[in-house]
Design a protein around this motif. Sequence first.
Motif: not given
Length: 547
Positions: A481-493
């Motif tokens: 969702t953030l990528t679709s709003r032009n924000i690149a983040v890192v998910g960690v699990g």
Amino acid sequence: MSRVETVRNGITREPPVRNGKTLPQKNGFTKKLDDSTHSKSSYEQVPLHTACFTYLGFYLLMILGYINQVFFTPKVATEKHRDGYVPLYDAFEKFYLRYVYRRVKDCWNRPICSVPGSEVVLKDRITRDYGWSFEFTGTETKCLNLGSYNYLGFAQNEGPCADDSEKCIESYGLAACSPRRELGLQTLTAVPTAVTSINSEFARSTGTNPLHNELEALTAKFLGVDDAIVFGMGFATNSLNIPTLITPGCLVVSDEKNHASIILGLRLSGATAKVFKHNNMKDLERVLRDSIIAGQPGTGKPWKKILIIVEGVFSMEGSIVKLPEIIALKKKYKAYVYLDEAHSIGATGPTGRGVVEYYGVDPKDVDIMMGTFTKSFGSAGGYIAGDKKLINFLRVHSHAHCYASSMSPPVTQQILTSMKIILGMDGTSEGKKRIDQLARNTRYFRKRLAQIGVITYGHEDSPVVPMLVYLFSKIGAVVRTLTSRNIAVVGVGFPATPIMEGRIRFCLSAAHTKEQLDYALSVINDISDTLGLKYSRKPKNLQPIEY
């Protein structure tokens, strides 16, 4: 009758301190510690219903994976004619990668085609077979970059750092293609200028050039210690130097959240490693006391050496080490301290000198200072700093110094120029402005997230900001969702974090503007309502947050 009881191996058992705010000193006095910095850390507990749904969701995903494995043939290559051979991969690891991780694989390892500055350009890709393979679409997407370790904003392809790095290639080339000790020239900086110019071709063919010597001297000056040694790879700085410093018969007490490079170094060393709870000084002292009383396994002999290993800023938790208490315990139990400042050097302290400066402790109280040039300096490689005896020992015995390729000249120059800017040696206040901007961005972003109502981990002065989303499925949903709003983040699990602590990790930078952060916070607020991320039960400060 004295209340101090001698137990074994020279250790005395003293009355417990009940308020947790005093630590015994070896001279008999007690020092009251300032807990104000520690009270700024936050580790809010997960709500019970969220915990239940997290476990339920993860186990349901596992069950679906096993069903998938039984009825559908995986689209992967398989080894043939391997009867009698031990499997190369663990069975659970294969299953997890194929049937759990694959479902959210598009959220990781995303190719980029720009410098990882305040913005980053992603190469768009799609999958037509549910994550088994990907293909590029030929398009690109520019995103606000909240996922890169670019703390002071030196990840640039223009400006003084880029210009100096380009210029140095003319004198030293792109790489030395040899280890630091090959052909010598360790003291090339002391050679007369005329001789240096005559031997410029020879200098290029050796593992050590004048840039390496200058960087080591500047790093020692920056950290306030006698000497430093630099390496071409940050991971190897830990994994190949820790085995040089400790051997079987030594005890290492390591924080449970320490980086994989430290863990690998401990395994290679053959030393006995014991883990203490994250940033928990009572547990650290318990491990130290019990280990010294018991002695070496099997023999009970005293340990050859005791080493406490911690990080300055923990990259997954966003916490800052409790360095003053660790130094107090080090002195009390006659141990050594190994401080990994990969994420804190440049990013903490009034002038960017790391957690040592942040707490105002004497650099000489930290026996081994390690850090990397990747995060705050926009380059690559790492260093170890300390007294002359330590560094001279490493120059002779370190595998990373004797056998690994030396740091590339343009990489070295990038570090030199950025460090000089931080120190103000360029004649400007640019370095100080970047440090202040990072601190401002960090506090503003963390306070606004608390106002939104999401749960974050870590210290309010840490530029690493983990936002807890808990459910495995929500990691992928938030990243997409953030990528679709032009924000690149890192998910960690899982397995990088416990099953219960899936998160989105934001990394802040001095290059970020208030407008960029406000846009990101606005989007996070929107998706937190949609995806149900507002888990925090803390009272909210509804007053406007000053930038």
